[in-house]
Design an enzyme around this catalytic site. Structure first.
Site, mmCIF file in Angstrom:
data_model
loop_
_atom_site.group_PDB
_atom_site.id
_atom_site.type_symbol
_atom_site.label_atom_id
_atom_site.label_comp_id
_atom_site.label_asym_id
_atom_site.label_seq_id
_atom_site.Cartn_x
_atom_site.Cartn_y
_atom_site.Cartn_z
ATOM 1 N N SER A 1 -4.354 -17.558 -46.020
ATOM 2 C CA SER A 1 -3.461 -18.306 -46.922
ATOM 3 C C SER A 1 -4.106 -18.690 -48.260
ATOM 4 O O SER A 1 -3.451 -18.589 -49.298
ATOM 5 C CB SER A 1 -2.927 -19.560 -46.214
ATOM 6 O OG SER A 1 -2.090 -19.162 -45.156
ATOM 7 N N LYS B 1 2.133 -27.096 -35.387
ATOM 8 C CA LYS B 1 3.469 -27.022 -36.006
ATOM 9 C C LYS B 1 4.447 -28.056 -35.442
ATOM 10 O O LYS B 1 5.327 -28.516 -36.158
ATOM 11 C CB LYS B 1 4.047 -25.603 -35.852
ATOM 12 C CG LYS B 1 3.320 -24.569 -36.713
ATOM 13 C CD LYS B 1 3.978 -23.207 -36.624
ATOM 14 C CE LYS B 1 3.151 -22.159 -37.348
ATOM 15 N NZ LYS B 1 3.763 -20.836 -37.338
ATOM 16 N N GLY C 1 10.442 -12.580 -26.598
ATOM 17 C CA GLY C 1 9.693 -13.830 -26.664
ATOM 18 C C GLY C 1 10.617 -14.997 -26.931
ATOM 19 O O GLY C 1 11.704 -14.824 -27.496
ATOM 20 N N ALA C 2 10.187 -16.184 -26.494
ATOM 21 C CA ALA C 2 10.984 -17.397 -26.720
ATOM 22 C C ALA C 2 10.056 -18.565 -27.032
ATOM 23 O O ALA C 2 10.381 -19.711 -26.768
ATOM 24 C CB ALA C 2 11.842 -17.689 -25.491
ATOM 25 N N ALA D 1 7.254 -18.818 -32.404
ATOM 26 C CA ALA D 1 7.603 -17.833 -33.439
ATOM 27 C C ALA D 1 9.053 -17.371 -33.267
ATOM 28 O O ALA D 1 9.799 -17.258 -34.243
ATOM 29 C CB ALA D 1 6.653 -16.642 -33.370
ATOM 30 N N THR E 1 9.452 -15.605 -19.095
ATOM 31 C CA THR E 1 10.059 -16.717 -18.351
ATOM 32 C C THR E 1 11.517 -16.793 -18.798
ATOM 33 O O THR E 1 11.822 -17.337 -19.857
ATOM 34 C CB THR E 1 9.329 -18.054 -18.690
ATOM 35 O OG1 THR E 1 7.921 -17.830 -18.628
ATOM 36 C CG2 THR E 1 9.729 -19.178 -17.767
ATOM 37 N N TYR F 1 -0.261 -8.917 -36.621
ATOM 38 C CA TYR F 1 -0.803 -7.928 -37.544
ATOM 39 C C TYR F 1 -2.287 -7.750 -37.246
ATOM 40 O O TYR F 1 -2.941 -8.655 -36.744
ATOM 41 C CB TYR F 1 -0.594 -8.342 -39.012
ATOM 42 C CG TYR F 1 -0.990 -9.759 -39.292
ATOM 43 C CD1 TYR F 1 -0.067 -10.791 -39.175
ATOM 44 C CD2 TYR F 1 -2.300 -10.078 -39.639
ATOM 45 C CE1 TYR F 1 -0.426 -12.097 -39.396
ATOM 46 C CE2 TYR F 1 -2.668 -11.397 -39.860
ATOM 47 C CZ TYR F 1 -1.727 -12.394 -39.737
ATOM 48 O OH TYR F 1 -2.093 -13.701 -39.943
ATOM 49 N N GLY G 1 3.319 -7.434 -38.684
ATOM 50 C CA GLY G 1 3.781 -8.650 -39.345
ATOM 51 C C GLY G 1 2.998 -9.077 -40.585
ATOM 52 O O GLY G 1 3.123 -10.223 -41.015
HETATM 53 P P1 NDP Z 1 3.751 -19.057 -28.280
HETATM 54 O O1 NDP Z 1 2.527 -19.317 -27.491
HETATM 55 O O2 NDP Z 1 4.601 -20.199 -28.720
HETATM 56 O O3 NDP Z 1 4.739 -18.083 -27.411
HETATM 57 C C1 NDP Z 1 4.237 -16.944 -26.797
HETATM 58 C C2 NDP Z 1 5.386 -16.066 -26.297
HETATM 59 O O4 NDP Z 1 4.821 -14.830 -25.853
HETATM 60 C C3 NDP Z 1 6.170 -16.651 -25.121
HETATM 61 O O5 NDP Z 1 7.506 -16.226 -25.219
HETATM 62 C C4 NDP Z 1 5.445 -16.012 -23.922
HETATM 63 O O6 NDP Z 1 6.267 -15.901 -22.766
HETATM 64 C C5 NDP Z 1 5.172 -14.638 -24.465
HETATM 65 N N1 NDP Z 1 4.039 -13.929 -23.824
HETATM 66 C C6 NDP Z 1 2.725 -14.229 -23.941
HETATM 67 N N2 NDP Z 1 1.973 -13.321 -23.260
HETATM 68 C C7 NDP Z 1 2.863 -12.438 -22.719
HETATM 69 C C8 NDP Z 1 2.705 -11.283 -21.887
HETATM 70 N N3 NDP Z 1 1.516 -10.850 -21.506
HETATM 71 N N4 NDP Z 1 3.827 -10.622 -21.504
HETATM 72 C C9 NDP Z 1 5.045 -11.059 -21.882
HETATM 73 N N5 NDP Z 1 5.249 -12.138 -22.663
HETATM 74 C C10 NDP Z 1 4.170 -12.824 -23.068
HETATM 75 O O7 NDP Z 1 3.256 -18.146 -29.506
HETATM 76 P P2 NDP Z 1 3.957 -17.989 -30.937
HETATM 77 O O8 NDP Z 1 5.423 -17.875 -30.693
HETATM 78 O O9 NDP Z 1 3.470 -19.047 -31.846
HETATM 79 O O10 NDP Z 1 3.357 -16.593 -31.486
HETATM 80 C C11 NDP Z 1 3.829 -15.322 -31.025
HETATM 81 C C12 NDP Z 1 3.271 -14.199 -31.908
HETATM 82 O O11 NDP Z 1 3.813 -14.244 -33.224
HETATM 83 C C13 NDP Z 1 1.749 -14.215 -32.084
HETATM 84 O O12 NDP Z 1 1.290 -12.888 -31.928
HETATM 85 C C14 NDP Z 1 1.564 -14.679 -33.510
HETATM 86 O O13 NDP Z 1 0.354 -14.166 -34.062
HETATM 87 C C15 NDP Z 1 2.786 -14.096 -34.184
HETATM 88 N N6 NDP Z 1 3.168 -14.781 -35.445
HETATM 89 C C16 NDP Z 1 3.108 -14.084 -36.635
HETATM 90 C C17 NDP Z 1 3.471 -14.678 -37.827
HETATM 91 C C18 NDP Z 1 3.371 -13.872 -39.116
HETATM 92 O O14 NDP Z 1 3.444 -14.468 -40.206
HETATM 93 N N7 NDP Z 1 3.266 -12.556 -39.056
HETATM 94 C C19 NDP Z 1 3.937 -16.076 -37.883
HETATM 95 C C20 NDP Z 1 4.006 -16.732 -36.586
HETATM 96 C C21 NDP Z 1 3.603 -16.093 -35.426
HETATM 97 P P3 NDP Z 1 6.411 -17.128 -21.706
HETATM 98 O O15 NDP Z 1 7.424 -18.057 -22.283
HETATM 99 O O16 NDP Z 1 6.885 -16.473 -20.463
HETATM 100 O O17 NDP Z 1 5.049 -17.738 -21.582
#
Ligand code: NDP
Length: 270
Positions: A16, A64, A125-126, A129, A151, A214, A235
């Site tokens: 950033s 956040k 994903g949920a 992000a 989940t 990314y 990303g």
């Molecule tokens: P969170 O920890 O809040 O959420 C993680 C999510 O990934 C949940 O839905 C989780 O499922 C799922 N998950 C994790 N591991 C696995 C797996 N092995 N198999 C299936 N599902 C899985 O993370 P964020 O939402 O904050 O981040 C998610 C991604 O987005 C990251 O890679 C991050 O780097 C990227 N990102 C990129 C940005 C950009 O500017 N390019 C900005 C913000 C985020 P469950 O609910 O079942 O645990």
């Protein structure tokens, strides 16, 4: 000089400061933008001290949700995402916003020239992000947003939250069998190099696949998409676009993101 920062833990990896300095140079704006490492559990005190002198801050993992509570006022994007990544001090109030979703939409729509309107969109994903991108995607008037999560209850909760805004459907990975126009990976599976249990039939040569993560190499998700003839991107553009939206909130001018994205792409190919 106006003071800005990105607050996170860890924070050393953050791009950033470079991105915001490059934007500022486009307008001859002088500013200071630093990386600040806050202790877990002490975001409030840390942010309070920063805003004694600071004008704006980006907030990243894991703060956040703390930033959401810290803000005096919230944008719709921040409120519905349940997370804040941009703080602004204005008239002695702290305003909280979330620019991640707009960053994603702008990257897909403007940089990759892919319209989201009327498209069948699959969001994987949920987590934080995924929550942040549903409202900005809904504003593009897609045909539908299907949300799948490891989940499934979390996907159901997220889909329910946005039924007033767009046609949302919740499901599990296993139940997905037919193709989508746009597939967005908002899981953190790529971070640990893990493969998602996805049916290859979800992807066709008309599908646009987007991994929010990314890195130097295509992720497992991107590789699966490419093996089915889909276009797949990561990303990096979202990172720059969410920063650009934060910059707009702070400085009321819209930077040109293209040279910054190209510069970062060139850097990682070295
Ligand atoms: P969170 O920890 O809040 O959420 C993680 C999510 O990934 C949940 O839905 C989780 O499922 C799922 N998950 C994790 N591991 C696995 C797996 N092995 N198999 C299936 N599902 C899985 O993370 P964020 O939402 O904050 O981040 C998610 C991604 O987005 C990251 O890679 C991050 O780097 C990227 N990102 C990129 C940005 C950009 O500017 N390019 C900005 C913000 C985020 P469950 O609910 O079942 O645990």
């Amino acid at each position: 000089m106006k003071q800005f920062a990105v607050i996170g833990n860890p924070i050393a990896h953050s791009k950033s400061p470079e991105i915001h300095s490059a934007f500022a140079a486009q307008f001859g704006i002088t500013l200071q933008y630093e990386r600040l490492l806050a202790n877990i559990g002490q975001f409030d005190l840390f942010a309070h001290n920063f805003f004694e002198y600071g004008v704006g801050a980006n907030v990243t993992v894991p703060f956040k949700e703390d930033a959401l509570k810290f803000a005096d006022e919230l944008s719709d994007e921040a409120r519905l995402a349940g997370a804040v990544n941009t703080l602004l001090r204005q008239n002695n109030l702290i305003k909280g916003d979330n620019t991640d979703g707009i960053g994603l939409v702008r990257d897909i729509r403007d940089n990759h020239n892919v319209s989201l309107t009327n498209q069948k969109i699959l969001l994987l994903g949920a987590g934080g992000a995924a929550k942040g991108v549903v409202l900005p995607i809904a504003r593009e008037k897609p045909h539908s947003i299907t949300i799948a999560n490891r989940t499934p209850q979390k996907a159901e909760q997220l889909a329910r939250q946005f039924t007033d805004y767009t046609n949302t459907i919740a499901t599990s990975f296993e139940a997905l069998t037919t193709p989508f126009d746009i597939i967005i990976n908002a899981t953190s599976a790529s971070l640990s190099g893990q493969k998602l249990p996805l049916n290859p039939a979800l992807f066709t040569n008309q599908t646009f696949a987007y991994d929010m993560m990314y890195g130097a190499k295509p992720t497992a998700f991107m590789q699966l998409a490419q093996s089915q003839g889909s276009k797949a991107v990561d990303g990096l553009g979202m990172l720059v676009e969410q920063a650009a939206k934060s910059f707009e909130i702070w400085h009321q001018v819209k930077p040109d993101t293209r040279p910054i994205i190209q510069g970062l792409q060139a850097q990682r190919q070295k």
